[in-house]
Design an enzyme around this catalytic site. Structure first.
Site, short mmCIF file in Angstrom:
data_model
loop_
_atom_site.label_atom_id
_atom_site.label_comp_id
_atom_site.label_asym_id
_atom_site.label_seq_id
_atom_site.Cartn_x
_atom_site.Cartn_y
_atom_site.Cartn_z
CE LYS A 175 47.37 52.29 40.03
NZ LYS A 175 45.91 52.37 40.29
N GLY A 228 42.23 42.11 40.42
CA GLY A 228 41.71 42.88 39.30
C GLY A 228 41.45 41.98 38.11
CD GLU A 250 40.28 37.57 43.45
OE1 GLU A 250 39.79 37.21 42.34
OE2 GLU A 250 39.84 38.49 44.12
CB CYS A 284 36.38 38.38 41.24
SG CYS A 284 36.55 38.15 43.02
CD GLU A 385 35.42 39.01 35.62
OE1 GLU A 385 35.20 38.70 36.80
OE2 GLU A 385 36.53 39.40 35.20
#
Length: 492
Positions: A175, A228, A250, A284, A385
């Site tokens: 996906k 994500g 992750e 990330c 973040e």
């Protein structure tokens, strides 16, 4: 306008609902493609296809060496079509063609590496303490794996899952992000051309509520590999717990770059710029916190801003462009809201801090590279973040304070260290709670090196030899060769 279909059981098909959704080019802010809007029915079809391929299909009959040949062939095809794949990613996510072309050109190395590793996963004969026993271990594929990938580097981050999973003998349901599905669907053409049999790799496109949740709760899926945000990762882990799925997560980061007074200032400036403004900060591993020693703070910040202001913004397909647009409109709005939040917290914007209205940015979702000074580590801008071109600058007075500040977040994905003292470099590598520590460089990855995070940055590792074991189960085998069966009521 380009119309895509999803890929299930080796066939190009529309969503069961017949519905589609639109994909927008971040540079032009115009719709360029239609993507199938799948739901749980499509997930069922994809999982059934992957299950059959794993249990009884042609794929299940291949040995590891044959799987390796297919992976290497896929790598060759990706290299052949790298220009097309890279330009597709640029149109879908707005990242620089200069970076995407290099990235896609490097992706085949993962398929070559894991293709070679496929038939080198060995069990062991165990020197067991029981008499008249022969024991050994074997490693077997975990089964059907779902890969859920983000919008910032769709093909690279899919490859980190796909290559080791296929090398291990698993089958896949993928996906991609609803914002960037096109390049993953283009890759399926090469999967088909390489000769992977029906059902080995499947793609269902759509939204988290329709497709993601159906994957996370599906009893036919044995493992989920996800890249994500932290919130999505936590939700997937909760949903997957009902069927005890294996997980590789992750997630996000709030990575610190530590600049010590003995660092090569010019190199450190370049490294910090790369860490936060390359890829428009949408990685990330973005080095979004700059920790700089108080004795060089003013000098470093002046040089940093001087270099950062020269960054060229504009068309991501132009090889001269250095900073592209934010990939999605929701993310664009979120970054701007976090910039406003930082101002309200008392941080001082010494550069940027607003949308970019330069002529070369057109109608795209551009934000000026932004630097906040006077940041305290307890501010939200230093803890949360941003996933955009926003840097927080924090002073430190000694090494102990630097390590304390660097470790004082919920995340632990990466860190950068700038020093000419190798003793300090080794100490920092030990003291920093992060899955990757770079010294005198930043934002380097390799198919040979494990990648993953501590704390809220996730679990499991991708790339390197460790990665393939996340797609394998270890089986213990006992063979008894004594002639007489011992007392059945006593554990041996």
């Amino acid at each position: 306008m380009k119309d895509f279909r999803c890929f299930i059981n080796g066939a190009w098909v529309n969503a069961q609902s017949g519905e589609t959704f639109e994909s927008t080019d971040p540079f032009t802010a115009k719709v360029w493609a239609r993507i199938p809007k799948c739901d749980a029915r499509d997930v069922d079809l994809a999982v059934d296809a992957a299950r059959r391929a794993f249990d009884t299909g042609e794929w299940s009959k291949l040995n590891a060496t044959q799987r390796g040949h297919l992976l290497r062939k896929l790598g060759d095809l990706i290299l052949r079509d790298a220009d097309h794949l890279a330009s597709t990613e640029v149109q879908d996510n707005g990242k620089l063609y200069a970076e995407m072309r290099g990235q896609v050109g490097y992706i085949p190395q993962w398929f070559y590496y894991f293709g070679g590793l496929a038939d080198k996963v060995e069990g062991a004969v165990m020197p067991i303490d029981k008499p008249d026993m022969f024991t050994y271990t074997r490693h077997e594929p975990v089964g059907v794996v779902a890969a859920i990938t983000p919008w910032n580097s769709p093909l690279l981050l899919l490859t980190w899952k796909l290559a080791p999973a296929l090398a291990a003998g698993c089958t896949m349901v993928i996906k991609p992000s609803e914002f960037t599905s096109a390049s993953t669907l283009e890759l399926m053409r090469l999967i088909d051309e390489a000769g992977f049999s029906k059902g080995v790799v499947n793609v269902v496109t759509g939204f988290g509520a329709d497709v993601g949740e159906a994957i996370s709760t599906h009893s036919g899926i044995d493992k989920i590999a996800f890249t994500g945000g932290e919130a999505s990762g936590r939700r997937i882990a909760q949903q997957a717990s009902g069927t005890f799925k294996r997980l590789t997560l992750e997630l996000g980061g709030k990575s610190a770059q530590l600049v010590f007074p003995d660092a090569n200032i010019d190199n450190a400036v370049k490294g910090v710029v790369s860490g936060i403004f390359a890829a428009t900060g949408q990685t990330c591993i973005a080095g979004s916190r700059l920790l700089v020693h108080e004795s060089i703070h003013d000098q470093f910040l002046e040089k940093f801003v001087e270099l950062a202001k020269t960054a060229r913004m504009g068309d991501p397909m132009d090889m001269a462009t250095q900073v592209g647009p934010v990939t999605t409109q929701p993310q664009y709005k979120r970054v701007l809201s976090m910039i406003e939040m930082a101002r309200n917290e008392g941080a001082q914007a010494v550069m940027g801090g607003q949308p970019a209205d330069r002529l070369e940015c057109g109608d795209g979702w551009f934000i000026e590279p932004t630097v906040f000074a006077g940041v305290r580590n307890d501010m939200r801008i230093a803890q949360e973040e941003v996933f955009g071109p926003v840097l927080s600058v924090i002073k430190f007075s000694d090494d102990e304070e630097a390590y304390s500040i660097a470790n004082d977040t919920a995340y632990g994905l990466a860190a950068g260290v700038w020093t000419s003292d190798m003793a300090r470099a080794f100490t920092a590598a030990k003291r920093l709670r992060a899955g990757t520590v770079w010294t005198n460089t930043y934002r380097a990855v390799s198919y040979m090196m494990p990648f993953g995070g501590f704390k809220n940055s996730g679990m499991g590792r991708e790339s390197g030899q460790e990665a393939i074991h996340d797609f394998l189960e270890t089986k213990s085998v006992w063979l008894a060769f004594n002639k007489d069966v011992p007392n059945p009521f006593v554990m041996r």
